[in-house]
Design a protein around this motif. Structure first.
Motif: not given
Length: 388
Positions: A117-122
């Protein structure tokens, strides 16, 4: 433990990022084209396959090493007509027309979790905040900017800013090479003056935590990107012989949520020992810094496109509204020197003015005809407090 021994006041905020243009945050790796399955004609959704399945096709001689390295697969191909077990599909993905027609060799994947699943890294978001805070501080504190310029020039035999103003294929690698002394000078903007307090534990961003985002629940898109450079009053591909770069991007309009946590007590404590450096009191300071940064980079990029006759690539949504409750930001690969460097604020007295000495190249998403279609990395960020 008594309450007066717990001075920290934690505030949590919901952050909502809305993609205004394609966004790519990569892993530093590439995937061979055969990991991707193009959808049948007339359909939008394709797939990225598990590595084991693609490698199995090669091991069984069902595809050649050349095809393995250079060509995407298609559900219409004989080797897949017998069907592919659902367990071999890693994640769904769409393709722009340019990617469907031109994709070969490799794709830059978007960062994903263990479930694909794609996500924006903190860490990427916090890096964006760090750049904006430093940029805003230097824009509003002329003496601090002059001091930093002097210190940077002392590090370089010919002066870093002079080199960047006269960038060329010969010195670009030297400019981009990671330099610990340069990094330290910028990091010290976030720390007290006293030598004994210049280590990371006194960094004011210790009090700012940014979570990884929730998984992005819509399929990403494989897009084709080319480098364009300014030639007089127009832009053209940097090299006619260079094929496009293909990468997975978040589609414009996608909303992504994450959390920002501020330890307001620690911000006060670190700010007291850091009176002449970057200071943060609350989330409004973050938004204000992002907005300062946005106004400069918006003017530069808009002017660049107008001067080079590609106004249709610009979108008014990229422009920072006055007294707005959001900030325009640039994030990820392709956001370039305006989005991720301090050069615009250090290079000249009027950072909002486009000048001939500034970098002349941009990474731009292309159409199937190879024409500029969309800029990379633009988004809108909202931050609101989560009630206790």
């Amino acid at each position: 433990m008594s309450e007066n021994k717990l001075p920290w006041k934690i505030k949590k905020y919901k952050a909502r990022f809305v993609a205004l243009s394609p966004i790519h945050i990569g892993t530093g790796e590439v995937l061979p084209a055969c990991r991707y399955v193009l959808p049948p004609e007339g359909q939008d959704q394709g797939w990225c396959l598990k590595e084991s399945f693609s490698a199995g096709l090669l091991a069984e001689g069902r595809i050649s090493i050349k095809d393995y390295m250079e060509k995407p697969l298609s559900l219409d191909m004989p080797i897949l007509k017998r069907g592919v077990d659902d367990g071999n599909f890693l994640y769904p993905i769409s393709f722009t027309k340019a990617a469907r027609e031109k994709l070969k060799k490799e794709v830059k994947p978007f960062v994903r979790d263990g479930f694909g699943r794609a996500y924006l890294p903190g860490s990427s978001i916090k890096g964006m905040l760090r750049t904006a805070l430093a940029f805003s501080f230097l824009m509003n504190e002329e003496q601090a900017r002059k001091n930093l310029l002097k210190q940077l020039d002392q590090l370089e035999p010919k002066g870093l800013i002079e080199k960047m103003n006269n960038v060329s294929p010969k010195n670009i690698k030297e400019i981009r090479k990671k330099n610990a002394a340069r990094v330290s000078l910028v990091e010290n903007l976030f720390r007290p003056l006293e030598k004994e307090k210049t280590d990371p534990k006194y960094d004011i961003l210790r009090a700012v935590k940014v979570s990884d985002s929730e998984p992005i629940d819509t399929p990403l898109v494989v897009a084709a990107v080319n480098i364009f450079t300014s030639k007089g009053s127009r832009i053209e591909p940097l090299s006619s012989d260079t094929p496009p770069t293909f990468c997975e991007v978040v589609d414009p309009g996608t909303e992504i949520c994450f959390e920002i946590t501020l330890d307001e007590g620690l911000l006060v404590k670190l700010g007291e020992s850091n009176p002449s450096k970057i200071r943060i009191k609350n989330h409004y300071d973050l938004l204000s810094a992002l907005q300062d940064h946005a106004r400069v980079m918006v003017n530069i990029e808009k002017s660049f496109l107008e001067k080079n006759g590609v106004n249709d690539v610009w979108d008014k949504e990229y422009e920072q509204g006055e007294d707005a409750d959001y900030a325009i930001v640039r994030l990820g690969w392709g956001s370039g020197w305006t989005g991720s460097s301090l050069f615009p604020i250090l290079s000249c007295d009027d950072p909002e003015k486009e000048t001939p000495k500034r970098p002349l190249s941009r990474k731009i998403v292309i159409s199937s005809k190879g024409e500029p279609r969309a800029m990379l990395g633009w988004g809108k960020l909202y931050i609101e407090e989560i009630p206790e």
